[in-house]
Structures are given as structure tokens and as C-alpha cells.
Design a protein around this motif. Structure first.
Motif: not given
Length: 319
Positions: A28-32, A194-200
Motif C-alpha cells: 500500500r502507500y501512505e501520503d506524507e 487507482a494505486l490502492a485498488e491496483r487499477t493503475d
């Protein structure tokens, strides 16, 4: 001691070569990239705050906890740590400026974060310009260490495109090297959802390659099996036909279809390897019995195996 080193832990998880790390993609990714005012925090979401430490003390709420109170221009926030070292108290000296990233929840005294990621900063320190990747990692392997190792692998590995350009265009797929780089280092304009849902598009390219690799490995295994030779078992339709007539029920269309495919396979000069899948009671056993009979009626022997003694006895009585 060697078993407990970070490298040893990663090796046990299958991460040792540069390519292993290149293809070890974020969970996953975190927005810092931005700071949220404490007064604007919303319980149930993840956020980053930058604030000044007011106090830090050890409290007992059923268990020992480290409680840190911080403040920005809009309000106060409690950072709560259930697992901590005494040395962490020094990290939270009054007046120190910190950035904390974590999940926000509502507390009796207002908003709080439990076990946020915290680091000391100077005022007006630059924020990251990209999302922070969070990787699956064995216990005891810091994310920062893993990120550095992955970045080193990305520098050292030459990622060569394996698909023809015309195929990429026909399928609407992104190029491999930019896709890998994008997943490890998403640009600021990347769509977080899109990154989180893996549709990117980058995820779509890596997913395609994963499926392609699976199909190629299956094809290679199939080719290897077909190079082997065995005794053909022609369908004489004697014992099998008598067995079907003796059954107190008619075979279903699905049973007939499965049996016909297996029967055809048994007539070949290369070994059959099949998995017959079906719900409990769908009739897998009767199809297996027919396969045994096709071998037996050609003068061969058949072994009917079961995973437990009880099931083996049941099959023995039934057959």
C-alpha cells in the motif's frame, strides 16, 4: 546470530537477488506529502500532523503506555504507544517539533493516534514529494532499510522490455521499466485510489506479466510431460460400459464430459496428469472408478488412493 540479521530474514522470505527486490512491490502507500491541521483530523482516516511536543509520560490504563501530547496552531493531539522503550521518552522532550503519521481515532479527550510513525523535524522542513510505499516485510525488517535495498536494486538492474511494441499497443499496456519505477516511486500526480485498488496502468502491466509468466511455465511443464512416453490404455468399452449400466443412476452431463476427456487422455502415448475438481457429492469417485476400469480392461492394474484410512475403507467397500 546470523539467522537474525536483516539479510537472513529477507532471504528466508525469498528476497536475496536484486531481481527479487525489484519485483517486491508495495502492499500500500501512505501520503506524507501534506500536513493536516490537528483540528481538521477525521477519525477513521490516515493523516500526517506536524506539531510541538507539550508533554510525555508513562501512564497505566490496564497496561503500561507512553502518552505524548502534541500541539499545533489549531489544537492538541495525543500520541499513544503501547509498546515502547524507555529511551523513546527522550525523543519526546517538551518543545521538540515532530511529524506523526498514523490512523486517527476519537478518544475521550479528543483525537489521538495509536502507534503513529514519528520523526523529529525542524520548522519548515521540506515534505516528501511522492507517496511513501509500504512493503510486505518479515518482522524486524524496517521499512526504511527495505526501501534503500529496493532502490539499490532498481539502480543496479537493467529492466529490459520483453513484449514487442506492437503487442503493447494492441493490448494497451504500459512499458515494463516505467511501470516498475512508478509502483516503487509513484509521482505526485498519481491517482492514490487507482494505486490502492491496483487499477493503475502500472499495476495492470505487472499483473499481465505475472499471468503471462504463469502460462509460460505451465506450457513448459506441459511440453516436458508430453516428451515422456507411457503405455497407451485404449478404451475397449467393456468393463466401463457394464459398470455404467449397473449404476443405480444415470451419469450427469458434467460427469460424462469429464469421463470422456479422461478416457481420451488415457489412450495417448504420454502420461495423463489431471485434477478433477468438484463439490462434495458431485460424483468425482464414479469418474475415478471408470478411469481405473479403462486401465483394468486393457490388462493393466490400477491403484485407487485416499488421504485417510477411514475414506480408504469407505471406497474399498463401495467399489
Amino acid at each position: 546470530a546470523a539467522r537474525n540479521t536483516i539479510a537472513a530474514k529477507l532471504a528466508r522470505a525469498g528476497l536475496s537477488r536484486d531481481w527479487d527486490f525489484v519485483l517486491h512491490l508495495p502492499l500500500r502507500y501512505e501520503d506524507e506529502t501534506r500536513v493536516t491541521a490537528i483540528a481538521a483530523l477525521v477519525p477513521g482516516t490516515e493523516a500526517q500532523v506536524e506539531a510541538e511536543v507539550l508533554s510525555a509520560d508513562v501512564v497505566y490504563r490496564g497496561r503500561r503506555q507512553l502518552r505524548v501530547t502534541v500541539r499545533d496552531a489549531s489544537g492538541e493531539l495525543v500520541l499513544r504507544f503501547l509498546h515502547f522503550y524507555p529511551s523513546q521518552l527522550k525523543q519526546f522532550e517538551a518543545g521538540r517539533r515532530v511529524r506523526a503519521f498514523g490512523s486517527v481515532r476519537g478518544g475521550l479527550a479528543g483525537a489521538e493516534m495509536v502507534h503513529p510513525r514519528v520523526r523529529a523535524v525542524v520548522e519548515d522542513a521540506a515534505l516528501p514529494t511522492a507517496l511513501t510505499p509500504i512493503y510486505p516485510a518479515p518482522e524486524g525488517v524496517p521499512q526504511a532499510w527495505l526501501r534503500k535495498r529496493i532502490d539499490r536494486a532498481l539502480r543496479d538492474v537493467d529492466i529490459v522490455e520483453i513484449l514487442p511494441q506492437r503487442l503493447l499497443g494492441h493490448l494497451g499496456l504500459a512499458a515494463l521499466e516505467p511501470s516498475v519505477q512508478r509502483l516503487h516511486h509513484p509521482p505526485p500526480e498519481a491517482d492514490v485510489h487507482a494505486l490502492a485498488e491496483r487499477t493503475d496502468p502500472a499495476w495492470q502491466r505487472l499483473n499481465f506479466d505475472e499471468l503471462l509468466a504463469q502460462q509460460l511455465s505451465l506450457a513448459a511443464a506441459r511440453r516436458q510431460r508430453r516428451s515422456q512416453r507411457t503405455t497407451p490404455l485404449p478404451a475397449k468399452r467393456q468393463l466401463t460400459a457394464a459398470f455404467i449400466r449397473a449404476l443405480p443412476f444415470d451419469l450427469t452431463a458434467a460427469q460424462v464430459c469429464a469421463w470422456q476427456e479422461i478416457s481420451d487422455d488415457l489412450t495417448q502415448v504420454h502420461p495423463m496428469r489431471r485434477l478433477l475438481q468438484g463439490d462434495v457429492g458431485s460424483g468425482k469417485t464414479v469418474v475415478a472408478a471408470l478411469a481405473c476400469l479403462q486401465a483394468i480392461e486393457t490388462g493393466q492394474q490400477a491403484a485407487f488412493m485416499a488421504p485417510t484410512e477411514i475414506l480408504a475403507e469407505q471406497h474399498f467397500r463401495k467399489l
